[in-house]
Design a protein around this motif. Structure first.
Motif, PDB file in Angstrom:
ATOM      1  N   SER A   1       0.828  -1.212   0.000  1.00 25.52           N
ATOM      2  CA  SER A   1       0.000   0.000   0.000  1.00 25.52           C
ATOM      3  C   SER A   1       0.862   1.262   0.000  1.00 25.52           C
TER       4      SER A   1
ATOM      5  N   ASN B   1      -6.685  -6.075 -12.963  1.00 21.40           N
ATOM      6  CA  ASN B   1      -6.542  -4.695 -12.506  1.00 21.40           C
ATOM      7  C   ASN B   1      -5.104  -4.196 -12.610  1.00 21.40           C
TER       8      ASN B   1
ATOM      9  N   SER C   1      -7.062   3.555  -6.768  1.00 19.65           N
ATOM     10  CA  SER C   1      -8.427   3.022  -6.767  1.00 19.65           C
ATOM     11  C   SER C   1      -8.505   1.670  -7.469  1.00 19.65           C
TER      12      SER C   1
ATOM     13  N   THR D   1      -6.529  -1.076  -5.243  1.00 20.66           N
ATOM     14  CA  THR D   1      -7.145  -1.406  -3.954  1.00 20.66           C
ATOM     15  C   THR D   1      -8.398  -2.267  -4.149  1.00 20.66           C
ATOM     16  N   GLN D   2      -8.992  -2.210  -5.348  1.00 18.76           N
ATOM     17  CA  GLN D   2     -10.116  -3.094  -5.657  1.00 18.76           C
ATOM     18  C   GLN D   2      -9.697  -4.553  -5.558  1.00 18.76           C
TER      19      GLN D   2
ATOM     20  N   THR E   1      -4.184   8.796  -8.097  1.00 17.63           N
ATOM     21  CA  THR E   1      -5.373   8.339  -7.377  1.00 17.63           C
ATOM     22  C   THR E   1      -6.161   7.289  -8.158  1.00 17.63           C
ATOM     23  N   THR E   2      -6.150   7.369  -9.476  1.00 19.71           N
ATOM     24  CA  THR E   2      -6.852   6.373 -10.288  1.00 19.71           C
ATOM     25  C   THR E   2      -6.204   5.005 -10.136  1.00 19.71           C
TER      26      THR E   2
END
Length: 346
Positions: A210, A267, A223, A226-227, A219-220
């Motif tokens: 993390s 992802n 996101s 973290t999914q 930030t994208t």
């Protein structure tokens, strides 16, 4: 069916001719031939058209090649595939995978000697590094597609590192949940240090991942990745449940497989595509590619759980079956046996 990897100007692409029934999967024979692949953009468009989970059988056979390469000679393998017909993906990503595990260990700086030893235990360079390999090749493909750049960005390589860290943390936690005693040919963390410390070590690896993710500063991307962690937890809960209806069982298995295995690859591929190309269509193509590859990878892994040996897999065979978990091969067998029973009763 035969999936072909071709290398044109540093870009990997895929072609997937029609496949027969999935239980008949076997390594592609020497007589398989396919024409040269289309241009990169055409190959990407091919995956846009195959966006559903049901399309994943089209790309399964590459993993017979992959597992044969990464585990030497599996008990279930037939013929060695000629190197003249395939490019080794690990060689294609060799430059970007160099010192991968050393860089991961740098992310795991900790003052407690025991915790550091636990965290470093699986990062010994003996893992397959399959996920980082897929990520760096996808990054290079997107970069070349967008602006003909032949270098992987530092932030894209960080995504590959983070993907391997998240994957390894999930292995530590899975071994605790399953009470596993071996992983990658050696004793598990929970067997050596105990379950409580193993859980904490897995948590620490996730926290270090993390921190590395936050350092990218996008930030994208945060996101998107973290999914993956949310999906891992949801996948574990799905694994604890089951479906009574036969038609729902395989859909349940695929959903669980996506969340536990394919979400990380999907992802991660999407993340590097975002960093390398502004086109949302490319982001979706990268995501769907990773999704289908991840599901196919897990399906072949589940097949090898029955057809290979513990020495080659580096972990006990039929482990899921012993835990009462029905994987793809079991579900296919149940479906076939159900058809036989129906015919007998008639």
């Amino acid at each position: 069916m035969a999936l072909r990897w071709w290398w044109r100007c540093g870009v990997f692409s895929c072609r997937a001719p029609p496949l027969g029934s999935l239980p008949r999967l076997r390594p592609p024979g020497p007589s398989s031939r396919t024409p040269p692949s289309p241009a990169p953009s055409a190959a990407m468009c091919h995956f846009t058209q195959r966006s559903s989970t049901s399309s994943f059988p089209k790309i399964c056979n590459i993993f017979w090649r992959f597992h044969h390469t990464s585990t030497s000679h599996l008990c279930s393998c037939s013929k060695t595939v000629s190197d003249e017909k395939y490019q080794d993906p690990f060689q294609l990503g060799r430059k970007d995978l160099k010192n991968l595990y050393e860089d991961i260990k740098k992310e795991l700086l900790v003052s407690t000697a025991e915790l550091k030893e636990m965290c470093d235990y699986y990062f010994d360079g003996k893992g397959k590094a399959f996920r980082p390999m897929i990520v760096v090749l996808m990054a290079r493909a997107c970069n070349i597609h967008h602006n003909n750049s032949r270098e992987v960005q530092a932030s894209q390589r960080s995504v590959a590192i983070i993907a391997e860290m998240i994957h390894t943390a999930s292995l530590v936690h899975d071994d605790v949940i399953d009470d596993a005693n071996s992983r990658r040919g050696k004793m598990t963390v929970n067997q050596i240090w105990g379950e409580r410390k193993a859980v904490l070590a897995g948590d620490f690896i996730l926290s270090a991942a993390s921190v590395a993710l936050a350092r990218i500063g996008n930030t994208t991307i945060i996101s998107v990745l973290t999914q993956v962690i949310e999906d891992l937890v949801r996948g574990e809960f799905l694994q604890l449940g089951s479906k009574e209806n036969e038609n729902e069982r395989f859909a349940h298995y695929l959903e669980k497989t996506f969340k536990k295995t394919a979400s990380l690859i999907a992802n991660s591929c999407k993340a590097v595509s975002i960093l390398g190309c502004p086109d949302p269509k490319v982001h979706e193509i990268a995501y769907q590619y990773g999704k289908n590859v991840g599901i196919a990878f897990q399906l072949i892994d589940d097949v090898l759980d029955f057809t290979s040996c513990a020495d080659h897999l580096g972990k006990p065979t039929a482990a899921d079956l012993k835990l009462g978990l029905a994987t793809g091969p079991v579900l296919f067998a149940c479906r076939q046996m159900g058809s036989v029973r129906f015919c007998i009763e008639r």
